[in-house]
Every structure is written in structure tokens, then in C-alpha cells.
Design an enzyme around this catalytic site. Sequence first.
Site: not given
Ligand SMILES: NC(=O)c1ccc[n+]([C@@H]2O[C@H](COP(=O)([O-])OP(=O)(O)OC[C@H]3O[C@@H](n4cnc5c(N)ncnc54)[C@H](OP(=O)(O)O)[C@@H]3O)[C@@H](O)[C@H]2O)c1
Length: 268
Positions: A57, A82
Site C-alpha cells: 500500500y 503484509k
Molecule cells: N489482502 C488483500 O489482498 C486485500 C485486498 C483488498 C483490500 N484489502 C484490505 O481490505 C480493506 C478494505 O477493503 P476496501 O478498501 O476495498 O474497501 P471496503 O471496506 O470494501 O469499502 C468499499 C467502499 O465502501 C464505502 N464505505 C465504507 N464504510 C461504509 C459504510 N459504513 N456505509 C457505506 N459505505 C461505506 C467506502 O467509501 P467512502 O470512503 O466513500 O465511505 C469504501 O470505499 C483495504 O483497505 C485493505 O486494508 C486487502
Amino acid sequence: MKNITLNNDVEIPIIGSGTNTYGKEGNQYSGPLRGDTQEIDWAIENGYRHFDSAQVYNNEQVLGEGLKKSSLPREEFFITTKLNTYKGFGGADWAHAEIEKSLEKLQTDYVDLFLIHFPWDHHDEIVEAWSILEDYYNRGVFKSIGVSNFTKEHLDLILKNGKIKPAVNQIASYVGKWNEELIAYNKGNDIATVAWSPLRGIDENAKQVLEEIGNQYGKTYAQVVLRYQIERDVIVIPKSHNKDRQAQSLDIFDFELTVNDRERIATL
Ligand SMILES: NC(=O)c1ccc[n+]([C@@H]2O[C@H](COP(=O)([O-])OP(=O)(O)OC[C@H]3O[C@@H](n4cnc5c(N)ncnc54)[C@H](OP(=O)(O)O)[C@@H]3O)[C@@H](O)[C@H]2O)c1
């Protein structure tokens, strides 16, 4: 906050904060760092104590800086990071150097949970990388170790060749891609599942169903999805660039889904 006890008796908060776009211009994954820690500050104020970071990241320093600024004791936080194996494995010296950089950027002398971020083609190298994590675990620098994006076959490789069982497998699990089989396989092996991108995949149809369910409890569609996961002991790491939405994602401990609700969500 509810905790999950990992297979080595370490406790992990069942909700953590994702961080992959935090501190970046335009909230873009590949954006340059802005130089502030706004989202981390809000998350801490909202009550998040578990943070999911990663070398790939390119913003571990934002998390490190934010945690330090909070003046809360290090032990209050649960930090995951990671090893960046997106392009494979660069050898033992490379891994050691990358790990030391993480510790420096996070401004800490230990990591609560350290994961191999992605599996790659060379199985002997995956086993070698795992043995490096085991070494840091045995020295107390990593309090728990695990993997991410590992399939059953990759897990079997570690279970067969490693000395220490992974504590978690962090995998995709969201509407349209629940990954049920792998979650069951993790569970069968006493490996906890962390669901990444837990709010992805919610199209208009899914949103309507989730809102119908949420209306019964005064909860939003996002809160319903997160609640669905934690009710089956899947750890979630949502992220938001909005302070109120960050707070909403934590506010899911005062309602319970019915069997019928859960059956409807499972089909999405
Ligand atoms: N291990 C891996 O390979 C891997 C891959 C992908 C992700 N990850 C981890 O997983 C984390 C989360 O995944 P992600 O970043 O893809 O996003 P996510 O948590 O799935 O959220 C997606 C979108 O939902 C919105 N959101 C968040 N809370 C909300 C709520 N309470 N109500 C409505 N909308 C909401 C946010 O937009 P707004 O900002 O506009 O609220 C966000 O951009 C990452 O940040 C990372 O740390 C790990």
C-alpha cells in the site's frame, strides 16, 4: 468490541480498519501521500484499534504516524501488515530488509499479525518465506503470523511443511463472492478468516435487499453486511474516507440477524 481468539490464543478485534487508500491524494490506491493522517485520526477517535496495513500500500508510515500522534499506548492497538509478494519472493535477505522497513515505518518493534500477502508459483519459496515469518514469531517480533489470498492448496503446503499453523487467512469475501468453501476450509483447520473489501460488490438489487433487512433494525445496508460476517466469526476490515461512515461500520453490536435474514443475504 468483540474479539476473536486466534489458534495461538492471541485476541484480535473482530472489526478492524482497512487502510489501503488512507493518507493518499484523491483517496486513490496509487496516489502519492498527502502528508497527513486524517483517516487514521478519525478511525482512532471513532474507536478503531485494529488496523490492516501492507507493504504494497506504500502508506505504512501514515499508520505509524497516526498511531504515534494518538499518544495511546502501543499495546492498545492491533496492527496487521503484509510482506509484499505481489511480484513473488526476492530471497531471504530481501524479506528481512522489507520486514525491518515495515517496523521502521510503523514506528514499532513488533507487529500483532504479519501475513504473506499473495501466494506465488514457487512452492519451495513459499515454504521458505513462511519459515522466515516463523523465525520472527519465535523471537516475539510477530505476535501472530498468517497468510492472505491463499487457496486450499497453498494452505495445505504450509500445513504440511510449516512448524507453525497460520493464525489467519485474509481473503476476498463480499456480496457476490462470499468464498464459502474457503471460509469453511479455514475454519476446519482452526484458521480465522479475515474478509477483505467487505463492502464491495453491492449492486442496486443487493442494496435493496440489505436495506429491507436493515430497516427492521434501524441499520444501513453496509451495517447489515458487516453484521452478517461477524455473526459467523469472520473478521472484517472496512475502510471509509468519511468519519461518520467509519463510525457506522463499528456500530453493529446492538442487533441480531434472523435465520431468514441470513438466508437472504447468503443468496446475494
Ligand atoms: N489482502 C488483500 O489482498 C486485500 C485486498 C483488498 C483490500 N484489502 C484490505 O481490505 C480493506 C478494505 O477493503 P476496501 O478498501 O476495498 O474497501 P471496503 O471496506 O470494501 O469499502 C468499499 C467502499 O465502501 C464505502 N464505505 C465504507 N464504510 C461504509 C459504510 N459504513 N456505509 C457505506 N459505505 C461505506 C467506502 O467509501 P467512502 O470512503 O466513500 O465511505 C469504501 O470505499 C483495504 O483497505 C485493505 O486494508 C486487502
